[in-house]
Design a protein around this motif. Sequence first.
Motif, mmCIF file in Angstrom:
data_model
loop_
_atom_site.group_PDB
_atom_site.id
_atom_site.type_symbol
_atom_site.label_atom_id
_atom_site.label_comp_id
_atom_site.label_asym_id
_atom_site.label_seq_id
_atom_site.Cartn_x
_atom_site.Cartn_y
_atom_site.Cartn_z
ATOM 1 N N SER A 39 0.840 -1.214 0.000
ATOM 2 C CA SER A 39 0.000 0.000 0.000
ATOM 3 C C SER A 39 0.870 1.257 0.000
ATOM 4 C CB SER A 39 -0.915 0.019 1.230
ATOM 5 O OG SER A 39 -1.868 -1.011 1.156
ATOM 6 N N SER A 58 -6.388 2.357 2.052
ATOM 7 C CA SER A 58 -6.206 0.979 1.612
ATOM 8 C C SER A 58 -7.591 0.387 1.354
ATOM 9 C CB SER A 58 -5.473 0.204 2.706
ATOM 10 O OG SER A 58 -5.366 -1.134 2.329
ATOM 11 N N ASP A 77 -7.244 -4.104 -3.650
ATOM 12 C CA ASP A 77 -6.671 -4.935 -2.586
ATOM 13 C C ASP A 77 -7.540 -6.191 -2.546
ATOM 14 O OD1 ASP A 77 -5.988 -6.275 -0.274
ATOM 15 O OD2 ASP A 77 -5.693 -4.450 0.905
ATOM 16 N N GLU A 104 -2.922 -5.177 -5.128
ATOM 17 C CA GLU A 104 -2.336 -5.866 -3.976
ATOM 18 C C GLU A 104 -2.998 -7.235 -3.855
ATOM 19 O OE1 GLU A 104 -1.822 -3.523 -0.340
ATOM 20 O OE2 GLU A 104 -2.468 -1.759 -1.463
#
Length: 152
Positions: A39, A58, A77, A104
């Motif tokens: 992040s 995030s 994410d 991510e």
Amino acid sequence: MKIALPDAEATTLLGQAIAPLLAPGDSLLLYGPLGMGKSTLARGLIRALTTPDEDVPSPTFTLVQFYESDPPVAHFDLYRLTRPEEAFEIGLDDALDEGCAVIEWPERLGDDPGRFLGADQLIIEISEQGDGRLATVSGVGRWETGLKELHV
Ligand SMILES: Nc1ncnc2c1ncn2[C@@H]1O[C@H](COP(=O)(O)OP(=O)(O)OP(=O)(O)O)[C@@H](O)[C@H]1O
Ligand SMILES: [Mg+2]
């Protein structure tokens, strides 16, 4: 290519260095265990494409956050993705039609992440190195040669 990241600032700077090289269709895959700095790198990159004080949360629970930058960037994410196909539902393929994607936990896309992504992928694996981190960088598609442009 290996890049030493002795502190969080170095991780931010790597994200900043990648930002101007990104084009629509590019995926940046950020591999690495919990708390490795994925992040942090994404935030450096997104702030370089938007504004230096841009709020870059995030996307732990929303799974994705979109930014109207040039090129547009979508920050994923996927830690909480329940199955790979859910990536379509949260707009990964649409995001790559219009802009680039920073991802991510790409592990959550399964054994063949390529089926969700375009041809051009920049892949960064972050691991521990002493008190800092080590980034192992590789590229697919235009990023095979595009890596040469990356100066940190
Ligand atoms: N190169 C580095 N050296 C030391 N610490 C770093 C480095 N890069 C980032 N960090 C620190 O690591 C911590 C975790 O960073 P970050 O939240 O970016 O990790 P993450 O990989 O996104 O974690 P998660 O898997 O939970 O999403 C932060 O405190 C950050 O400042
Ligand atoms: Mg994270």
